[in-house]
Structures are given as C-alpha cells and as structure tokens.
Scaffold this motif. Structure first.
Motif, PDB file in Angstrom:
ATOM      1  N   LEU A  44       0.823  -1.205   0.000  1.00 33.24           N
ATOM      2  CA  LEU A  44       0.000   0.000   0.000  1.00 33.24           C
ATOM      3  C   LEU A  44       0.861   1.260   0.000  1.00 33.24           C
ATOM      4  CD1 LEU A  44      -2.836  -1.046   2.476  1.00 33.24           C
ATOM      5  CD2 LEU A  44      -2.879  -1.047  -0.025  1.00 33.24           C
ATOM      6  N   THR A  45       1.974   1.211   0.721  1.00 35.08           N
ATOM      7  CA  THR A  45       2.886   2.354   0.725  1.00 35.08           C
ATOM      8  C   THR A  45       3.412   2.631  -0.677  1.00 35.08           C
ATOM      9  OG1 THR A  45       3.575   1.963   3.014  1.00 35.08           O
ATOM     10  CG2 THR A  45       5.081   3.231   1.629  1.00 35.08           C
ATOM     11  N   HIS A 105       0.931   6.508  -7.188  1.00 28.34           N
ATOM     12  CA  HIS A 105      -0.294   7.112  -7.715  1.00 28.34           C
ATOM     13  C   HIS A 105      -0.651   8.478  -7.132  1.00 28.34           C
ATOM     14  CE1 HIS A 105      -1.308   3.583 -10.059  1.00 28.34           C
ATOM     15  NE2 HIS A 105      -1.024   2.838  -9.018  1.00 28.34           N
ATOM     16  N   GLN A 106      -0.160   8.806  -5.937  1.00 30.46           N
ATOM     17  CA  GLN A 106      -0.533  10.089  -5.362  1.00 30.46           C
ATOM     18  C   GLN A 106       0.413  11.185  -5.839  1.00 30.46           C
ATOM     19  OE1 GLN A 106      -0.841   9.599  -1.034  1.00 30.46           O
ATOM     20  NE2 GLN A 106      -3.051   9.445  -1.263  1.00 30.46           N
ATOM     21  N   GLU A 114      12.192   2.643  -7.517  1.00 29.27           N
ATOM     22  CA  GLU A 114      11.692   3.078  -8.828  1.00 29.27           C
ATOM     23  C   GLU A 114      10.815   4.322  -8.738  1.00 29.27           C
ATOM     24  OE1 GLU A 114      12.861   1.732 -11.474  1.00 29.27           O
ATOM     25  OE2 GLU A 114      13.899   0.112 -10.404  1.00 29.27           O
ATOM     26  N   VAL A 115      10.670   4.861  -7.520  1.00 29.60           N
ATOM     27  CA  VAL A 115       9.817   6.035  -7.311  1.00 29.60           C
ATOM     28  C   VAL A 115      10.657   7.300  -7.400  1.00 29.60           C
ATOM     29  CG1 VAL A 115       8.276   7.202  -5.671  1.00 29.60           C
ATOM     30  CG2 VAL A 115       8.244   4.699  -5.863  1.00 29.60           C
ATOM     31  N   ASP A 116      10.071   8.366  -7.904  1.00 30.48           N
ATOM     32  CA  ASP A 116      10.741   9.660  -7.989  1.00 30.48           C
ATOM     33  C   ASP A 116      11.301  10.046  -6.621  1.00 30.48           C
ATOM     34  OD1 ASP A 116      11.534  12.283  -8.355  1.00 30.48           O
ATOM     35  OD2 ASP A 116       9.526  13.072  -8.695  1.00 30.48           O
ATOM     36  N   GLN A 154      10.174  14.817  -0.297  1.00 30.98           N
ATOM     37  CA  GLN A 154       9.199  15.810   0.150  1.00 30.98           C
ATOM     38  C   GLN A 154       8.199  15.210   1.136  1.00 30.98           C
ATOM     39  OE1 GLN A 154       9.421  19.039  -0.423  1.00 30.98           O
ATOM     40  NE2 GLN A 154      11.256  18.648  -1.643  1.00 30.98           N
ATOM     41  N   ALA A 155       7.771  13.975   0.877  1.00 27.59           N
ATOM     42  CA  ALA A 155       6.835  13.310   1.788  1.00 27.59           C
ATOM     43  C   ALA A 155       7.485  13.030   3.135  1.00 27.59           C
ATOM     44  CB  ALA A 155       6.342  12.008   1.156  1.00 27.59           C
ATOM     45  N   THR A 156       8.739  12.584   3.117  1.00 23.80           N
ATOM     46  CA  THR A 156       9.470  12.320   4.364  1.00 23.80           C
ATOM     47  C   THR A 156       9.612  13.599   5.180  1.00 23.80           C
ATOM     48  OG1 THR A 156      10.723  10.511   3.362  1.00 23.80           O
ATOM     49  CG2 THR A 156      11.658  11.518   5.334  1.00 23.80           C
TER      50      THR A 156
END
Length: 412
Positions: free
Chosen positions: A63-64, A70-71, A110-112, A118-120
């Motif tokens: 889910l993470t 997607h967000q 594989e995530v930007d 920024q989320a962290t």
C-alpha cells in the motif's frame, strides 16, 4: 514461521526489556500487517503484564508503494491532523512506544526520489513536536524487527523466500538473545557491560575524537558536558528501557560546529526505500561542504537537503568490530542492525539527553552548547577492521581508544 515458543520469548523480551511495560500503561505499536500474528502475541502478553490499552498502527509495503506511485506530491505531503492527534493522544498519556520494522530495503527505488524526500520531510515536520517524547526519554520506547521475504532475500540471495526468511528469523533470535534460556537476564548482563563502557568514557572527558581508516580522516569535537550513553536508558519517571534491540553501541553527541575532515561509509545505508553506498562526506566547521556516492548520490543529496541541521552531525557511536552482528558476516541492509556492527555517526538531530542538563534547555541554549537540531536523525556506518580512534584531551594530549577496529581502552 519459527516455533511459537521462540516468538513468545521475543514478544516477552520486547515488552519486559525493550519498553518495560508498566501496569496500567498504554502501549502504542507501529507494525507491518505482514506480522499480524506476532503482533497479536505481543498484545496478548502486554495485557498479561498489565497494559491498560494496546493500540496498533498498521503499515503495509504494498500500500505504501501504491501511494507513492499514484498520489501527487501535494497529496503525499498533506499529513492529516488525525494522524498527529492520534500519536499525541498516546504520547501525552505516557504510553510506551514499540516500533516493529520490517521493510523491503528496495521498496521505493523506482519512485521519484524528490517525491519521496518531500513526503518524508512533511511527515517529520508534522510530527516534530512529538519527537521530544522519545529524544528526551519522556516515555519508554524501543525498535525491533521481523523479516519480510524481500528483506530476507536481499540478505540471503539465491535462497528461496521460505529459506531466506527462516535464516533471517534465526539470525534475529540469536542477535537479540532470544535463543538463550533467559533472554531478559541475558539482556541485564549485556546492559551491565555497556554501562561499564560508557562510565569509563564519561570519566575520560575527551575534547575530541580522531577517526582514521581507509578513506577516513575525521576529527569530531565533543561539547563540554557531553554524556556517553549505551545499553538501557531511564525515563524521566524512572522506568528503565532499551531503545534499540539489538544494541552494541556506546554513543554521545558531537559538537555541531567542531567536525573537520573526510569520512567514508563502510556499509550500505538504506534511506527512503533506496540504497546509498560507498559515499564520502567532507566537513568544515562542522558542516558538510562536499559529498559523493557511487550508489544513490541523488538520495544522499535529498537527505542532506532536509534542512540545515542535516548537514551537521548529531551522534557519534562506538561499536567494536567483534560485535556479534559484525562477526555474523552479514550485511542486513537495515540500520538498526548494521549500525550495531560498526562505529557510526548520524546526520541530523542530537539527543538532548547526551548533554548535561540538555533535556531542560530551549533551542537557543542547545545551539549555544553545540547541540544539533534537525527533522532527520540518520545513522551511517564508518567502522571497519582497520579503524583507529584517538581520544584527545583538553590539554592536547591523546590516547588510543580503538585500534584495528576494536577497543584499545582497558575496561577492567
């Protein structure tokens, strides 16, 4: 899954030695949904030991990852008030905090990277005012781990998921002393050893530490009134607890403005679901002024850009090369384990408890004493079999602290 008896022993030592749960005390658990059966064991044992309430905050790697894919960055950085209020509710009630970590080291590769960074940062900012409960030992807290297939196969490549996971369980049980007849007593003896080491270092009152090994020539100043800690800690209310299981370190805070030279990492650092490896930092006047990495340089850049404090050090920890984790010969790709196989330092926030009177100082007073502040506290490993450390006294004289990666001080 390992034998039920071993899991029950692990749950028991996490509660009795880790957080040392008290009668009528709430317990706040952060845990992966993949470990639900084990978490239920912990909850059952916690209630048997007198816990008044056991609350679980579930996480899930799948889910993470979906959220990050997607967000939007705007959605990922919008931290709901209820998450903050929930944590604050339990911290203010004096709950014990148990974190069970079990994450794929390559989850977000594989995530930007900018999106992850920024989320962290947003999460750290939202919860910043609550960090005092753990950083100042207001509540008892501990961190333990359980395997995931992905993590286990990273450590044991070429093994099936089932084989790798069982091997990792066996390693965890041995390292956290669950394989012994009485793990709680074994931890008491281990804590006594670490307490003795920290007491000897506190008597030394070193002004600086000088680290030398291949790729490293670093001098770390220590603030006046610094305190070495290690093994169990004690809350303001007098409850003894073990913040990390495992732990093999004694540690204190560097002076944030008195770090000079170059340091090279000796083990991979997993940060934000990515690997940073073979990296070098150069310090001047306590601040990182140059960096490079063979792997994960962009992730390292994001870490250093967290805030101004991320460019300074908040911890220096000593771990002999013969620690059981080091002698296992394994790289765990998990800082909780790898930092206890190697001397390490941390970018970011310092523990105020490692300075005399630090817990009662305000931000201005802490900075005046050389105590670093940041949204991050990220340990990375610098110890190796060739590491030499000298302790430098206020008068400029020095003595060996480490030679060939191990203690040169006599603790008898």
């Amino acid at each position: 899954m390992p034998a039920k008896e071993m899991l029950e022993k692990y749950a028991d030592v996490a509660l009795r030695t880790g957080v040392n749960i008290q009668k009528d005390q709430p317990l706040f658990i952060m845990a992966p949904i993949s470990g639900a059966d084990f978490v239920r064991m912990i909850a059952k044992r916690a209630y048997e030991l007198g816990a008044s309430d056991v609350h679980i905050n579930w996480t899930d790697d799948t889910l993470t990852l979906l959220k990050y894919i997607h967000q939007s960055e705007e959605e990922l950085t919008d931290i709901p008030d209820w998450i903050i209020e929930q944590r604050a509710y339990y911290m203010k009630k004096g709950a014990a905090l148990l974190q069970i970590r079990s994450t794929d080291p390559d989850l977000l590769k594989e995530v930007d990277g900018n999106k992850v960074a920024q989320a962290t940062r947003a999460t750290a900012q939202a919860l910043q005012h609550l960090r005092k409960y753990t950083m100042n030992d207001i509540i008892p807290w501990t961190i333990i781990t359980i395997p995931t297939d992905a993590w286990a196969q990273k450590i044991f490549p070429g093994k099936s998921a089932e084989e790798a996971t069982q091997l990792l369980w066996d390693s965890i049980f041995k390292i956290v002393r669950v394989d012994q007849d009485d793990p709680v007593q074994a931890w008491k003896e281990h804590n006594a050893t670490l307490h003795h080491a920290r007491d000897v270092l506190n008597e030394k009152r070193y002004k600086k530490l000088h680290f030398q090994s291949e790729g490293t020539d670093l001098t770390i100043g220590l603030p006046e009134g610094h305190i070495w800690k290690g093994g169990s800690s004690t809350t303001e209310g007098g409850t003894e607890f073990n913040p990390n299981m495992p732990t093999e370190e004694v540690f204190t805070m560097p002076h944030k403005y008195e770090v000079e030279g170059t340091v090279t990492s000796k083990k991979p650092l997993i940060y934000d679901g990515n690997t940073i490896d073979n990296f070098t930092l150069t310090f001047k006047d306590g601040k990182v002024v140059d960096y490079k990495a063979e792997t994960g340089e962009e992730t390292l850049k994001h870490l250093l850009e967290t805030d101004e404090g991320a460019l300074h050090l908040g911890e220096v920890a000593l771990v002999p090369h013969e620690s059981p984790i080091s002698q296992s010969g394994l790289i765990f790709y998990n800082t909780l384990y790898d930092e206890n196989a190697s001397c390490h330092i941390a970018l970011g926030k310092a523990y105020p408890t490692t300075l005399e009177g630090g817990s009662s100082m305000n931000e201005e007073e802490l900075d005046k004493h050389g105590v670093n502040d940041s949204l991050t506290h990220t340990d990375f490993m610098i110890g190796s079999a060739d590491l030499a450390i000298d302790g430098i006294f206020a008068d400029g004289s020095s003595e060996p602290v480490f030679r060939n990666g191990s203690w040169a001080i006599k603790f008898d």
